[in-house]
Design a protein around this motif. Sequence first.
Motif, PDB file in Angstrom:
ATOM      1  N   SER A  12       0.837  -1.193  -0.012  1.00  0.00           N
ATOM      2  CA  SER A  12       0.033   0.079   0.094  1.00  0.00           C
ATOM      3  C   SER A  12       0.929   1.223  -0.040  1.00  0.00           C
ATOM      4  O   SER A  12       0.563   2.143  -0.812  1.00  0.00           O
ATOM      5  N   SER A  13       1.913   1.212   0.642  1.00  0.00           N
ATOM      6  CA  SER A  13       2.765   2.697   0.876  1.00  0.00           C
ATOM      7  C   SER A  13       3.385   2.761  -0.416  1.00  0.00           C
ATOM      8  O   SER A  13       3.537   3.999  -0.737  1.00  0.00           O
ATOM      9  N   LEU A  14       3.818   1.780  -1.068  1.00  0.00           N
ATOM     10  CA  LEU A  14       4.623   1.869  -2.413  1.00  0.00           C
ATOM     11  C   LEU A  14       3.508   2.146  -3.560  1.00  0.00           C
ATOM     12  O   LEU A  14       3.934   3.053  -4.342  1.00  0.00           O
ATOM     13  N   LEU A  15       2.489   1.632  -3.458  1.00  0.00           N
ATOM     14  CA  LEU A  15       1.487   2.031  -4.604  1.00  0.00           C
ATOM     15  C   LEU A  15       1.096   3.405  -4.543  1.00  0.00           C
ATOM     16  O   LEU A  15       0.958   4.086  -5.538  1.00  0.00           O
ATOM     17  N   SER A  16       0.694   3.685  -3.143  1.00  0.00           N
ATOM     18  CA  SER A  16       0.422   5.312  -2.861  1.00  0.00           C
ATOM     19  C   SER A  16       1.629   6.448  -3.263  1.00  0.00           C
ATOM     20  O   SER A  16       1.452   7.162  -4.057  1.00  0.00           O
ATOM     21  N   LEU A  17       2.809   5.694  -3.136  1.00  0.00           N
ATOM     22  CA  LEU A  17       3.907   6.667  -3.378  1.00  0.00           C
ATOM     23  C   LEU A  17       4.186   6.826  -5.012  1.00  0.00           C
ATOM     24  O   LEU A  17       4.193   7.784  -5.618  1.00  0.00           O
ATOM     25  N   PRO A  45       5.367  -5.110   5.396  1.00  0.00           N
ATOM     26  CA  PRO A  45       4.922  -6.404   5.832  1.00  0.00           C
ATOM     27  C   PRO A  45       4.253  -7.232   4.656  1.00  0.00           C
ATOM     28  O   PRO A  45       4.057  -8.471   4.628  1.00  0.00           O
ATOM     29  N   GLU A  46       3.612  -6.435   3.871  1.00  0.00           N
ATOM     30  CA  GLU A  46       2.914  -7.032   2.491  1.00  0.00           C
ATOM     31  C   GLU A  46       4.145  -8.082   1.731  1.00  0.00           C
ATOM     32  O   GLU A  46       3.499  -8.973   1.219  1.00  0.00           O
ATOM     33  N   LEU A  47       5.361  -7.392   1.784  1.00  0.00           N
ATOM     34  CA  LEU A  47       6.267  -8.351   1.175  1.00  0.00           C
ATOM     35  C   LEU A  47       6.532  -9.610   1.585  1.00  0.00           C
ATOM     36  O   LEU A  47       6.892 -10.824   0.922  1.00  0.00           O
ATOM     37  N   ILE A  48       6.378  -9.685   2.947  1.00  0.00           N
ATOM     38  CA  ILE A  48       6.592 -11.258   3.622  1.00  0.00           C
ATOM     39  C   ILE A  48       5.456 -12.019   3.050  1.00  0.00           C
ATOM     40  O   ILE A  48       5.553 -13.267   2.832  1.00  0.00           O
TER      41      ILE A  48
END
Length: 603
Positions: free
Chosen positions: A394-399, A466-469
């Motif tokens: 989510s953080s990367l998608l928003s970025l 945490p999504e990467l895990i």
Amino acid sequence: MELNWRIVQDHWDIPYFIEEFGRDPRLGFDFETTGLHYIRDKVHGMGIANQSRAWYLFDSALEAVLPWLKDKMESPETETVGHNIKFDYHFLKQLDPSIKINNPIDTQIAQHLIDENESLKLKKLAPRRLGLTDVNFPDFKELQRITKKEKGFKRMDEVSIWDMDLDMVAEYGARDAWFAVQMWPGMYWDLAQHDQLDLFTDIEMPFMEVLLHMERNGLYLHLDELYRLRKNWSSQLTKNLNKWDELTDEVNPQSNQQLQEYFYKELGLPITRTTKGGNASVDKLSIQRLKYLDNTGSAELLLKIRKYSKLLSTYVNSWISDMYNGYIYGNFKQTGTVTWRLSSSNPNLQNIPAHGELGSQLRLAIGAPPGHEMLVIDYSQIELRLVAAYAEVSSLLSLFKGGGDPHQLTADLVDVKRHIAKNLNFAWLYGAGPRKFCDMVEEKGYPRPSEGEAKGWMKQFETAYPELIDFKDEVLRRGRRRGYVKTIWGHRRHLPDLRSSNNSERYRAERQAVNAVIQGSAGDVIKYAMLQISPLLADYDARMHLQVHDELVFTYPIHAKEQLVAMVTEKMLEVEEVFKLPVPILTEANTAMKWGEAKHDKD
């Protein structure tokens, strides 16, 4: 399974050959040539096979068969089969540039799709697939060795194909063509069973033709720039070697043993790395570490000597020697990596230095011919965007939707400097552990962190994302169940060791699994773009010359600049919709007369 073959040498024998070949819809072919350079080297003869027998066409028969061969290969009813068919296609174009194979079949690419872990060498592959036992078919090097011994040559490189016994060469060429024809039906079945047939026919074989044209376009070199670089860099190398001799009392900079004795015994510097054999290492990273401990300056001097030697031998002198009509020609291999990324060789055009003053100078020798310019365009941070999409971070998608910097985001979340964060991002992508991460940082010229620091940062990285895990766990779960992982386009990476009881084997396979999904998908993305762009280039009188990972290089007439940039950009951006990616895909385009002027430093 016994090979029935004969030599067809005279042009008046062609009608009999055509009658013998009959109406078989499957044609195997294999050229024997004077060398591997598809522009400079010449054809010796051609092996041709159908499903029941084979021939070797030689001398006047080779030219006489071309009209029949053109009709046969261009027929939609013919399957034209070869092993590494792109190589033979080049020499076919040499004999008749107008020939276009309607339905090419490459058994090497087919086998790589079936199982990329298997050997692709015909000598090993054909007996296994055809159930041939207790056979020993000579490869070309063995033919050279036989000829060297029989004719008394001193070195292998003195042996030409014209020195070899004709029957020996003819059987070799006819057999290879026949092997390809015989292997294809079984491979067709395997591709269909593995759900890879559409990938083979609709993507990989058309892509082979894209690479064929890209290779034939070559890469234009500015010879005056190469001569200038050779003069300047040779002068720098000589100056550094003279200074080295004074400092070290003529230690041989190319002798590992002498370097070990000099640095670790004479200077008494600490050993920071060892080779696999347990000896003190004198590789680049070891010498780079010694540079900060060496008061004599000899470690830094050795790095300069190696740098100039590498640039001169691998690039400048080699390119001058290999140039043909102002161009150099490389080989791009679809089967060169297990992740389906392209590889390049002879020369490696994907490994031309991009960074630093000397790399920029070298790229100034590569450019567009008179009246043309270069377009250099690449995907921006494609691997990280694919990770964000796959893992739904989510953080990367928003970025990315906001146009932000993913390395700075990681730096803020983990509380590290940006260069550390950048290496953390790529370390996760490549499956690097703490030690390898430290190497990555050090190789970029930064102080080496401790492995304890690296472990802490990597743990914080996983907490931040945490999504990467969850994504990694899902990739490994599916991989263990299937025995393979898949890219976005369906290329498989077979990893049986995901189920291994050996911890080191299993951990290695787990690192490879995630890396294969991301790197392979990035390869799929640019492959899609190349397939869309290539057929349109003629409309702009433009040519594609290079694919360097996520970057494409074109030349074009100056008047076509705006239209070409718009078309290429549009086709590269299509992947966002085609692959249904929930993240914006961006490209960056630069134009100039020379690559070194157009190339921007990626960050």
